[in-house]
Design an enzyme around this catalytic site. Structure first.
Site, short mmCIF file in Angstrom:
data_model
loop_
_atom_site.label_atom_id
_atom_site.label_comp_id
_atom_site.label_asym_id
_atom_site.label_seq_id
_atom_site.Cartn_x
_atom_site.Cartn_y
_atom_site.Cartn_z
N GLU A 42 75.32 -28.74 -48.20
CA GLU A 42 75.58 -29.42 -46.87
C GLU A 42 76.99 -29.57 -46.64
OE1 GLU A 42 73.78 -30.90 -44.79
OE2 GLU A 42 72.77 -30.68 -46.69
N GLU B 117 70.08 -28.63 -45.93
CA GLU B 117 71.32 -28.04 -45.35
C GLU B 117 70.58 -26.32 -44.39
OE1 GLU B 117 73.14 -25.81 -43.82
OE2 GLU B 117 74.12 -26.83 -42.45
N ASP C 251 77.91 -28.55 -43.20
CA ASP C 251 77.86 -29.37 -42.13
C ASP C 251 79.24 -29.65 -41.33
OD1 ASP C 251 74.84 -29.58 -41.47
OD2 ASP C 251 74.84 -30.78 -42.60
N SER D 145 76.20 -35.14 -40.14
CA SER D 145 74.54 -34.41 -39.07
C SER D 145 73.70 -35.28 -38.21
CB SER D 145 73.69 -35.66 -40.65
OG SER D 145 72.25 -35.60 -40.23
N GLY E 180 65.26 -29.38 -37.67
CA GLY E 180 65.26 -28.82 -37.32
C GLY E 180 67.10 -28.46 -36.46
N THR F 254 65.23 -28.62 -43.53
CA THR F 254 65.29 -30.13 -43.66
C THR F 254 63.95 -30.26 -43.14
OG1 THR F 254 67.38 -30.11 -42.51
CG2 THR F 254 65.82 -31.93 -41.80
#
Length: 572
Positions: A429, A412, A432, A456, A478, A392
């Site tokens: 993604e 991601e 996630d 997220s 992070g 990110t």
């Protein structure tokens, strides 16, 4: 060790390898800027944004130009094949808004898409490469939506710096070069090998020139045709073909998935900490809610106990973080798919009740989710235990008219799905989402579903003073540790009085409801023994952040760029 924490720590270790040997700190602009400023993760991106500001562009214009350059120069972290969240302050209207460019699951997604033949969650690293993990990219649609409402320069002009760099080439930066060294196994993926590796089998080194004419052509098409050129036609067809014919883990994306994507303008989530008002991203990001929960639980403690990187601050922050992460795991998901009790989670009485669980002298151990005062019926969700992995970037901008943008962008994991289409990397993604659609017979709020946005942790944030004037814009990459990165930086600035650069460079600590993590090789590791005596299980790891900060002061705008990355703050 709980599975979630184990994976978070493993991920922290993997990504920290990238930063080993990067000892030279990126420097922010020490001189206050009177008119405008941008802080982004790469000097080429910051310069592109500054060029737009100097041309009379808005903060949105500068953010778009910078993100397009980051697609080229920091492809391991973000790009047009991923998604983004933006929060914006419009001083003319005294209005805060946010834009959601989060990726969505294709229509082929199922709740059990990441389970193996025995119905058990597959390993994260097993499903990241390839097409199964790719969500419909949201960045371009969101950037166009924000530009339509808040842009000042022509759309095509914003693409000029990135197109020029892609055509002429740019010197590989230290972070990109270090990433290639740290993840040699990624050369097994054809696109990475073809793009980054030389005929002798070695990866590009720092300073070597990299060109991307295919990306230049893609950017030209979008500059001329807008977002429609991305979501339909040859670019969309190339995305679908790559996803559905991936060398590993093929997916099931269709042209209709891209054509139907919609970016959304959403109301931000706002709250109060001491004399300040803070606004950040609402769900599907958990970042804003969790940051505000942490600060809300810490507000009862005096400032002297929250001075940066003291034993009391690390302990109290860790306890508040535990409680926020417990709530996050149970209650947060895509608000268009499940009811997320945002107001209840931020209810002052509820946060006071949660804060009362914090013992100033002892660690509480693993926290359980609370019972917020939910006013409307909601499903009884089980906590998820699947973490998000970091890949990110973040930037902040203030323009001549005082418009402020804080934007976090992602693909991601490192290089996303490790596949490219038309010169850019595609995200991973969908990992996630929770890999477990159910736990203990209860549904998980963040389970996969067609068209759904995965939760997220991104937390782009804007802070206002007691008179309602802009004070600070910040955010960080992070993975799930974005939440403590942002919250502890706010505590350091608002309670500790640190400036942007000092705050960005602070040693990090984090507790995502497991071991208390101290940043390896920093002075705060001296507290390990004292924290252990208080009941903490302490681990030490290198922690990768990428904080970028702008603060308004009486002298002008001051910027901060995280020394752990290549970023710089530039302004006039």
């Amino acid at each position: 060790m709980p599975l979630t924490i184990q994976r978070i720590i493993q991920t922290a270790f993997l990504t920290a390898i990238v930063l080993s040997g990067l000892a030279t700190a990126a420097q922010a602009n020490d001189k206050a800027a009177r008119h405008h400023m941008i802080a982004a993760a790469n000097p080429y991106a910051s310069q592109a944004g500054l060029d737009m500001l100097r041309a009379g562009g808005s903060a949105v214009d500068a953010a778009i130009a910078a993100q397009l350059v980051l697609t080229l120069v920091e492809p391991e972290s973000s790009g047009i094949g991923g998604g983004t969240f933006m929060i914006l302050w419009d001083p003319a209207k005294k209005h805060v808004t946010s834009f959601d460019g989060r990726e969505t699951a294709p229509a082929s997604a199922t709740p059990g898409m990441f389970l193996d033949a025995q119905g058990q969650p597959r390993g994260h690293m097993d499903v990241i490469p390839g097409g199964l993990s790719v969500g419909v990219p949201g960045a371009i649609a969101m950037l166009e939506l924000a530009h339509r409402k808040y842009g000042r320069l022509p759309w095509a002009k914003l693409f000029e710096p990135a197109i020029r760099l892609a055509q002429n080439g740019f010197p590989v930066g230290r972070k990109l070069a270090a990433t290639l060294r740290a993840f040699p196994q990624m050369a097994r993926m054809p696109d990475i090998k073809a793009y980054f590796y030389k005929p002798d089998g070695t990866p590009l080194a720092q300073g070597e020139i990299l060109k991307n004419p295919e990306l230049a052509a893609t950017l030209k098409a979008i500059a001329q045709g807008g977002a429609k050129a991305f979501y339909t036609g040859p670019i969309a067809a190339a995305i679908v073909d790559k996803v559905d014919h991936a060398p590993v883990n093929p997916g099931g994306m269709k042209l209709a998935d891209l054509a139907g994507y919609e970016a959304k303008e959403r109301a931000p989530v706002c709250g109060v900490y001491r004399a300040y008002r803070l606004c950040s991203m609402a769900p599907p990001s958990s970042g804003g809610v969790s940051v505000l929960q942490i600060l809300g639980m810490l507000a009862r403690f005096p400032e002297k106990d929250l001075q940066p990187d003291t034993l009391s601050e690390i302990h109290l922050f860790s306890e508040a973080s535990r409680l926020a992460f417990a709530d996050r795991a149970k209650y947060v998901g895509d608000p268009d798919a499940v009811h997320v009790p945002v107001a209840a989670l931020l209810d002052k009485a509820y946060l006071a009740q949660r804060s009362a669980l914090i013992d100033p002298a002892h660690d509480m151990g693993t926290a359980e989710a609370g019972t917020p005062p939910i006013k409307h019926a909601a499903l009884d969700f089980a906590p998820q235990r699947t973490p998000q992995l970091p890949g990110t970037s973040h930037l902040v901008v203030v323009d001549d008219r005082g418009q402020v943008v804080s934007m976090t962008m992602t693909v991601e994991f490192v290089f996303g799905s490790e596949m490219m289409a038309k010169g850019f990397f595609l995200n991973n993604e969908l990992t996630d989402f929770s890999f477990e659609p159910e736990r203990d017979g209860k549904p998980v709020a963040n389970a996969p579903a067609p068209g759904k946005r995965p939760m997220s942790a991104m937390a782009p944030t804007i802070v206002f003073d007691s008179r309602g004037h802009f004070r600070i814009a910040l955010g960080s990459p992070g993975g799930p540790i974005i939440i403590p990165y942002v919250a502890e930086t706010l505590v350091a600035m608002l309670d500790g009085g640190l400036g942007p650069q000092a705050a960005a460079a602070l040693p990090h600590h984090a507790n995502p409801n497991g071991p208390t993590i101290l940043e390896k090789g920093t002075p705060i590791t001296a507290y390990a023994g004292a924290l252990t005596a208080m009941g903490h299980k302490v681990v030490e790891f290198d922690l990768e952040s990428g904080l970028h900060i702008i603060e308004r002061t009486p002298k002008g705008y001051i910027g901060g760029a995280d020394p752990r990355r290549d970023g710089v703050a530039l302004g006039d």
